[in-house]
Each structure stands twice: as structure tokens, then as C-alpha cells.
Design a protein around this motif. Structure first.
Motif, mmCIF file in Angstrom:
data_model
loop_
_atom_site.group_PDB
_atom_site.id
_atom_site.type_symbol
_atom_site.label_atom_id
_atom_site.label_comp_id
_atom_site.label_asym_id
_atom_site.label_seq_id
_atom_site.Cartn_x
_atom_site.Cartn_y
_atom_site.Cartn_z
ATOM 1 N N LEU A 150 2.530 -11.417 3.095
ATOM 2 C CA LEU A 150 3.868 -10.835 2.937
ATOM 3 C C LEU A 150 4.372 -10.265 4.259
ATOM 4 N N LEU A 151 3.524 -10.302 5.279
ATOM 5 C CA LEU A 151 3.897 -9.683 6.553
ATOM 6 C C LEU A 151 4.157 -10.724 7.627
ATOM 7 N N LYS A 152 3.473 -11.860 7.523
ATOM 8 C CA LYS A 152 3.562 -12.839 8.600
ATOM 9 C C LYS A 152 4.460 -14.011 8.213
ATOM 10 N N GLY A 153 4.988 -14.683 9.230
ATOM 11 C CA GLY A 153 5.838 -15.853 9.013
ATOM 12 C C GLY A 153 7.062 -15.484 8.205
ATOM 13 N N ASP A 154 7.332 -16.273 7.138
ATOM 14 C CA ASP A 154 8.514 -15.966 6.323
ATOM 15 C C ASP A 154 8.142 -15.014 5.197
ATOM 16 N N GLY A 155 6.979 -14.367 5.334
ATOM 17 C CA GLY A 155 6.502 -13.430 4.318
ATOM 18 C C GLY A 155 7.495 -12.337 3.967
ATOM 19 N N PRO A 156 8.043 -11.634 4.989
ATOM 20 C CA PRO A 156 8.965 -10.546 4.683
ATOM 21 C C PRO A 156 10.161 -11.002 3.849
ATOM 22 N N ARG A 157 10.608 -12.239 4.077
ATOM 23 C CA ARG A 157 11.754 -12.746 3.318
ATOM 24 C C ARG A 157 11.359 -13.003 1.854
ATOM 25 N N ARG A 158 10.189 -13.637 1.692
ATOM 26 C CA ARG A 158 9.724 -13.912 0.327
ATOM 27 C C ARG A 158 9.415 -12.608 -0.392
ATOM 28 N N ALA A 159 8.941 -11.640 0.373
ATOM 29 C CA ALA A 159 8.547 -10.364 -0.231
ATOM 30 C C ALA A 159 9.706 -9.715 -0.972
ATOM 31 N N LYS A 160 10.928 -9.928 -0.459
ATOM 32 C CA LYS A 160 12.090 -9.305 -1.090
ATOM 33 C C LYS A 160 12.295 -9.785 -2.516
ATOM 34 N N ASP A 161 11.900 -11.062 -2.755
ATOM 35 C CA ASP A 161 12.055 -11.567 -4.114
ATOM 36 C C ASP A 161 10.861 -11.241 -4.992
ATOM 37 N N ILE A 162 9.749 -10.864 -4.346
ATOM 38 C CA ILE A 162 8.544 -10.554 -5.118
ATOM 39 C C ILE A 162 8.561 -9.084 -5.550
ATOM 40 N N CYS A 164 11.101 -7.213 -15.275
ATOM 41 C CA CYS A 164 10.966 -8.634 -14.956
ATOM 42 C C CYS A 164 9.577 -9.152 -15.286
ATOM 43 N N GLU A 165 8.866 -8.441 -16.140
ATOM 44 C CA GLU A 165 7.504 -8.813 -16.526
ATOM 45 C C GLU A 165 6.642 -9.089 -15.300
ATOM 46 N N PRO A 166 6.358 -8.033 -14.525
ATOM 47 C CA PRO A 166 5.583 -8.219 -13.296
ATOM 48 C C PRO A 166 4.125 -8.528 -13.617
ATOM 49 N N GLN A 167 3.397 -8.996 -12.598
ATOM 50 C CA GLN A 167 1.968 -9.238 -12.786
ATOM 51 C C GLN A 167 1.158 -8.034 -12.332
ATOM 52 N N LEU A 168 1.760 -7.254 -11.432
ATOM 53 C CA LEU A 168 1.051 -6.068 -10.938
ATOM 54 C C LEU A 168 1.960 -4.840 -11.014
ATOM 55 N N LEU A 169 1.398 -3.795 -11.572
ATOM 56 C CA LEU A 169 2.120 -2.537 -11.654
ATOM 57 C C LEU A 169 1.355 -1.503 -10.834
ATOM 58 N N ILE A 170 2.043 -0.897 -9.868
ATOM 59 C CA ILE A 170 1.415 0.167 -9.100
ATOM 60 C C ILE A 170 2.000 1.481 -9.584
ATOM 61 N N ALA A 171 1.153 2.343 -10.090
ATOM 62 C CA ALA A 171 1.634 3.626 -10.600
ATOM 63 C C ALA A 171 1.149 4.729 -9.666
ATOM 64 N N ASP A 172 2.068 5.312 -8.908
ATOM 65 C CA ASP A 172 1.706 6.318 -7.904
ATOM 66 C C ASP A 172 1.762 7.712 -8.532
ATOM 67 N N GLU A 173 0.614 8.204 -8.948
ATOM 68 C CA GLU A 173 0.511 9.492 -9.636
ATOM 69 C C GLU A 173 1.600 9.650 -10.695
ATOM 70 N N PRO A 174 1.621 8.763 -11.678
ATOM 71 C CA PRO A 174 2.744 8.728 -12.614
ATOM 72 C C PRO A 174 2.840 9.957 -13.505
ATOM 73 N N THR A 175 1.786 10.750 -13.568
ATOM 74 C CA THR A 175 1.826 11.865 -14.516
ATOM 75 C C THR A 175 1.765 13.227 -13.838
ATOM 76 N N THR A 176 1.684 13.231 -12.522
ATOM 77 C CA THR A 176 1.501 14.509 -11.810
ATOM 78 C C THR A 176 2.622 15.497 -12.089
ATOM 79 N N ALA A 177 3.860 14.977 -12.197
ATOM 80 C CA ALA A 177 4.996 15.876 -12.343
ATOM 81 C C ALA A 177 5.295 16.211 -13.803
ATOM 82 N N LEU A 178 4.442 15.740 -14.709
ATOM 83 C CA LEU A 178 4.759 15.912 -16.131
ATOM 84 C C LEU A 178 3.902 16.983 -16.799
ATOM 85 N N ASP A 179 4.391 17.488 -17.927
ATOM 86 C CA ASP A 179 3.609 18.405 -18.756
ATOM 87 C C ASP A 179 2.329 17.715 -19.217
#
Lengths: 306, 342
Positions: B81-93, B177-192
Motif C-alpha cells: 500500500l506504500l510502494k508503486g501505485d499502492g497509495p492510489r489503490r489504498a484510497k479505495d481499500i 461496506c462489509e470490510p474484511q478487516l476491522l481495526i478497533a482502536d481502544e473502542p471502549t476506553t471512553a465508555l461506561d
């Protein structure tokens, strides 16, 4: 919403009344119309007759009661200078001023929004430095000087635009630009700093993480959220133009508007006309503020009208 | 398992991220290696500043000036996602195949746009839906994340929703969009606390129904134990240990992991006070040459002055330590699995 507007109108009414009272007293303390309007050779009898004609020989309290009574019917008495009802004078001049403000402020907004947003994309970058330089330049321009400079260049040297006066659309260009440039600079600097703020907000990260294209992030999210402070300043610009900047600009360009008329009314100590002008401007300010509050509510759903 | 599901979905290789600051260059990530397969759940744990969130942001392309990716690679389904046309494709991913949930749902939504429109935006961008089509799908998504009365909620603004509801909206946006990977960055830290369990349950449920891979970033080891198959422990911009969750809690190899588990408060604990790891993480302005944990490590010795590689300790577990699997703290019992939440 309806109740809110009604309440604000009532508050505005009190404000206008207060302003008019101040002007009523102030005008009678600073100038002596008889002295200014009559030739130097006028006799004491002629002066007395003049003052009697306009009721200036009566006690001030009595004059004020009359004044308030006439106010209810929008009767501001006769302009001593133009010899016709003051409100007629204003009705003829106000549209010219509003047109000038619309052209000037419109131009300022059209310049400020894209330039400010462009500068905010990369603070400290090339586009930002250029726009900030132009902004500071615009901020430091004295309006009367800018107007004279434009006349000199475009009307006198190149003879492409009329020097002054009111006529076709070409007559609009120089006064509108003179009115617009400092306002555009102020608005642009504000757009720049608020868009920079908004671009650093967490919700912009969310928008980017969603994969939105940058123009959508910038215009659909950041700029949109920067509109609340922008509208505040734009409203302030409108009020300042109505109550001040147009006086300068219209005087420089001999633009037959309210500002020029105000200058003349002061020069001739035309109390009744001056009162009418201040009253009109005060109403304008009150109305603009109500409109602003409604626009805030439309932009930001969190704002409660009270 | 066939070949395709064996190929890692996301691979992060020797990833380095640096931040230019007034004081100098902060080495936020110092060569992070990470990979996740389809359907896998990985926990990324570590204390504040260890680089968990920076890793997530790098994957999502959110590293901004003054930060930059200084080295390494990020590959999605084998393609950079960083090299070649990676950054461009990354926008759609990004936003479509990989989605991110942020820590703070209170500030992560645009306050001036209805939540329906904010979710719809993703659908319009990636799936080419019209506004009308998106509106219908938004209602299904709100339903799927357990928000009652979707038509009413879709027309509301973020300030009209509670924190838990807003995090559900964020999740709806992420899975739109029904992703294949979900990254949850401390999803509950700010919650009761009561809401935390609900949100985690929701993520776990979606993981199952949508066959999602999940990277859960957290500093709450209790959350990890209940939810994730694999764990990667970060310290000072590197991964110091990875392993299967149960195994890692059972026999942590790296002294830092041992300390982390030791300092997790336990309900059944009779200890009088909370224990912590003495000292503070090293400054990433001038990261140490050797093992970054060496100054705080009770069993450090001379060779710890050179950087230990992330090496296999036993089946399924790797640690970056010269003396792995040696008890670093005397008061740690052999088995120190923290109590799972819920």
C-alpha cells in the motif's frame, strides 16, 4: 422559532428606541442648524423664525415627546437641507447602499472562502504563505487611500472605469472592490484559521478513515463546520459596512447612498435627516442579527434559540 | 485450509514511523512486524505511547505531517500500500476493505451532520450508491448494530445520542461496506463500564457473522482474554512478544509481558495494593540501542545492551528477549491469567 423571532423583534425595538434617544440628544448638543443652514448675513429675527419653523425653540423634553409621537408613523420630519421628508431622502438612497454592500461583501465572500480553505490545507506551505501575505496586506489597507489609488490607476491613468458617481455596472466595480478587499482579507484569515482548526478535529480523521476523497473532507466536513464563525464575521462585516465603511467609500466615489447622505446631513447639521438615518441603520443592525441567529440554527443543530 | 485463506490479509513489515518535533525526531514505530489472516482476531496491547494507535493509523493512511512513514512496508492481500501505485489503490481499500473504529465516539462524528448522512457517505463513496439507496442501507446497518428505531435515529445528530449509541454508529459506519478487516482502536476506553461489555459483544458478534478479521487495540488485558485468539505486545515502538492468547497469559515469555500481567488488578486478589512496573518507558527521541525494556527489567544483563530479535520461544510464541521465559518477578505466580470482563 416563530416565538424566538418575535421576542428578538421586541428586544430590537427597545434597542432602536434607545439608540434614537441618544441620537436625539446628541444632535441637539453638537450643532446649531440655524447657524449652518442660514447665510452669515441672516438677522436674529430670521434665525428665530427658522428655529420656530422646525420647532427648535421649544424645550427639549417637549420636542422629544413630539419626536416619539411622529416616530410611530415613521415621520422623521423634513430634511432641512433637502426640503423634503427625511424618510423620502432615505428611501431614495438606501437601495444604492444595499446594492453596493451586496456587491462588495459578495465579492469578499467569494474571495475569502476558497482562498482561506486553500491556505488551510497546508499551514506554512507555499499557498498558505502567499495568502497570509495578501491577507495581511489587505488588512492594513486604509480604505480611503485604496479608493483613491484605484481611481488614479483605473480611471485616471488607464481610463477604463468611471472615476465616481452612479450609473451602469462599471460604476460598481471600483467602489465594490474598495469595500471588498479589506473585508475579504479579514474573512479569509478567519476561514483559514477555522479550517485549520477543523482539519485537526477527530471527526476529520474519521472522514479520512472512511476513505472519502480530500475535496469531500475539506468542503463537505471541515469548511462546512468552519461556517459558524464565518457567518458571525460576515454579519459583522455587513453591519460595519452599513454603519461605517460605506460612509468612507461612498464619500470617495461620490456614491449616492446612505453613507454619503449621512456625511452631508452632519455637514449641514440636518438633525431630522441624521436622526432618520441612524434610526434606519439601527433597524438594519437589529434585523441582520436576527437573521444571523436563524442561520446559526440552520448550520448547527446543537444551537438552541432562546 | 486452502491457500487463499492461508495468505495473510494484512502484513506489516519492519514498519517505521517518525515524527518531527521541536525537540527532534520521535521514533514512534521502530520496525513493527505484524500479520493477520482472514477471520483471525488479534489483540495489540501495550501502554500509552507504545505505538499501538500509530500502527493502526499507518495502516489507515492517517499519518500526517509532522509524522511520516520512514521505512518498512504495509501489504494488503500481498500488495504493497506504500510502494508503486499502492497509495492510489489504498484510497479505495481504506474505509471499504479495512475499517477503523476510533477510541472516542464523542468527537469522532461530525457534530453538524446527521448520523444517517455520515454513514451514507461511505456507501456513496465506495459502493457508488445514490443518496436514496444509501438511506435504505443505512437503516439496515443501524438495525445490525442494535440501534433501536433506525429511521428516527438516522435523522438525528451526534449530540442527540449517548456515547454507547455513538460508538454503535461508528461501528455501523465501519462495517457499511462489509470490510474484511476491522481495526478497533481502544473502542471502549471512553465508555461506561456497563456499555463497554455491550460494545465488545457487538464487535464479537459481527466478527462471527461477517467473518471479519479484527485487530483490537487495548491496554485492558481482561478484554483480550475474552475476545482474541492472538496477542501482540508492544513496547516503545516495537512488538516484544506475540503468541496465542491463552498460552501467552499462561506463560508469558518477555519480562515486560510478565510485568504487564502482574500489574493487572484481579478481583480474586488479596493483595493490599496495586503493583506496577517500576520506571517509565524510554524516550523515543533517543531510543536505546539495545532492548528498550532493559532499564526497567529486573533480570537484565550485559548482552541486553544489544537489541534482541523477535525469535520463536516455543510453538506459536515469539519474544524479543535474550532471556525469554525466565520469571522476572518473584511474586508472579506461575499462572496469571486475568479475569475476563463481562
Amino acid at each position: 422559532m416563530g416565538l424566538f423571532i418575535l421576542r428578538r423583534l421586541f428586544q430590537g425595538f427597545l434597542v432602536v428606541l434607545g439608540v434614537t434617544l441618544v441620537v436625539f440628544v446628541a444632535t441637539r448638543m453638537v450643532g446649531d442648524p440655524a447657524q449652518v443652514m442660514l447665510p452669515l448675513s441672516a438677522t436674529a429675527e430670521q434665525r428665530a423664525a427658522f428655529e420656530h419653523k422646525f420647532g427648535l425653540d421649544r424645550p427639549m423634553a417637549e420636542q422629544f415627546v413630539d419626536f416619539i409621537g411622529d416616530l410611530a408613523t415613521f415621520d422623521f420630519g423634513e430634511s432641512m437641507w433637502q426640503r423634503r421628508p427625511a424618510m423620502d431622502v432615505i428611501a431614495g438612497r438606501l437601495p444604492n447602499t444595499l446594492k453596493l454592500i451586496a456587491a462588495g461583501l459578495g465579492l469578499a465572500i467569494v474571495l475569502a472562502l476558497p482562498l482561506g480553505a486553500l491556505a488551510a490545507i497546508r499551514p506554512g506551505g507555499f499557498a498558505d504563505r502567499i495568502t497570509v501575505f495578501l491577507g495581511l496586506f489587505g488588512l492594513s489597507l486604509p480604505q480611503f487611500w485604496l479608493g483613491l489609488l484605484l481611481i488614479m490607476v483605473f480611471a485616471v491613468t488607464f481610463k477604463v472605469l468611471p472615476t465616481s458617481g452612479y450609473g451602469g455596472w462599471t460604476h460598481f466595480i471600483l467602489p465594490a472592490v474598495t469595500l471588498a478587499l479589506p473585508a475579504a482579507a479579514r474573512l479569509m484569515m478567519l476561514v483559514r484559521s477555522s479550517v485549520i482548526d477543523e482539519l485537526n478535529q477527530q471527526y476529520v480523521r474519521t472522514a479520512r478513515a472512511k476513505g472519502l476523497r480530500f475535496p469531500q473532507v475539506l468542503f463537505g466536513h471541515a469548511l462546512r463546520n468552519a461556517l459558524v464563525p464565518f457567518i458571525t464575521l460576515a454579519g459583522w462585516e455587513f453591519i460595519s459596512a452599513l454603519a461605517g465603511y460605506t460612509v468612507v467609500v461612498e464619500t470617495v466615489f461620490a456614491w449616492p447612498g446612505l453613507g454619503l447622505t449621512a456625511m452631508q446631513a452632519i455637514k449641514f447639521s440636518d438633525l431630522f435627516l441624521l436622526q432618520a438615518i441612524v434610526f434606519t441603520v439601527a433597524i438594519g443592525i437589529v434585523l441582520v442579527n436576527i437573521v444571523l441567529d436563524v442561520i446559526y440554527k440552520l448550520i448547527d443543530p446543537r444551537i438552541k434559540l432562546a | 485450509m486452502d491457500a487463499i485463506s492461508e495468505m495473510p490479509l494484512l502484513e506489516v513489515e519492519r514498519l517505521q514511523v517518525e515524527f518531527d518535533t521541536r525537540a527532534g525526531i520521535v521514533h514512534g514505530l521502530r520496525g513493527v512486524d505484524l500479520s493477520i489472516r482472514r477471520g483471525e482476531t488479534l489483540a495489540l496491547v501495550g501502554e500509552s505511547g507504545s505505538g499501538k494507535s500509530v500502527t493502526a493509523q499507518a495502516v489507515m493512511g492517517l499519518i500526517d505531517v509532522p509524522g511520516r512513514i520512514a521505512g518498512g512496508d504495509i501489504r494488503w492481500k500481498g500488495q504493497s500500500l506504500l510502494k508503486g501505485d499502492g497509495p492510489r489503490r489504498a484510497k479505495d481499500i481504506r474505509g471499504k476493505e479495512v475499517a477503523l473504529i476510533f477510541q472516542d465516539p464523542m468527537t469522532s462524528l461530525n457534530p453538524l451532520i446527521t448520523i444517517g448522512a455520515q454513514i451514507g457517505e461511505v456507501l456513496q463513496r465506495h459502493l457508488g450508491m445514490t443518496k436514496a439507496q444509501a438511506r435504505i442501507r443505512v437503516l439496515e446497518l443501524l438495525e445490525a448494530v442494535g440501534i433501536p428505531a433506525p429511521p428516527r435515529r438516522a435523522a438525528q445528530y451526534p449530540h442527540e445520542l449517548s456515547g454507547g449509541m455513538r460508538q454503535r454508529v461508528m461501528i455501523a459506519m465501519a462495517i457499511a461496506c462489509e470490510p474484511q478487516l476491522l481495526i478497533a482502536d481502544e473502542p471502549t476506553t471512553a465508555l461506561d463500564v456497563t456499555i463497554q461489555a455491550q460494545v465488545l459483544e457487538l464487535i464479537a458478534g459481527l466478527q462471527e457473522t461477517l467473518k471479519l478479521s479484527v485487530i483490537l487495540i487495548t491496554h485492558d488485558l481482561g478484554v483480550v482474554a475474552g475476545l482474541c485468539q492472538r496477542v501482540a505486545v508492544m513496547y516503545a515502538g516495537r512488538i516484544v512478544e506475540t503468541g496465542l492468547a491463552d498460552d501467552l497469559f499462561e506463560r508469558p515469555s518477555h519480562p515486560y509481558t510478565q510485568g504487564l500481567i502482574r500489574s493487572t488488578p484481579r478481583l480474586d486478589d488479596r493483595l493490599e495494593r496495586l503493583v506496577s512496573i517500576e520506571g517509565a518507558p524510554p524516550s523515543l527521541l533517543a531510543p536505546p540501542r539495545g532492548c528498550a525494556f532493559e532499564p526497567r527489567c529486573p533480570i537484565a544483563e550485559a548482552r541486553c545492551g544489544t537489541e534482541p530479535p523477535l525469535a520463536i520461544v516455543h510453538a506459536g510464541a515469539s519474544a524479543a528477549c535474550w532471556k525469554p521465559s525466565q520469571p522476572a518477578w518473584r511474586d508472579v505466580p506461575a499462572s496469571a491469567e486475568p479475569a475476563p470482563v463481562s
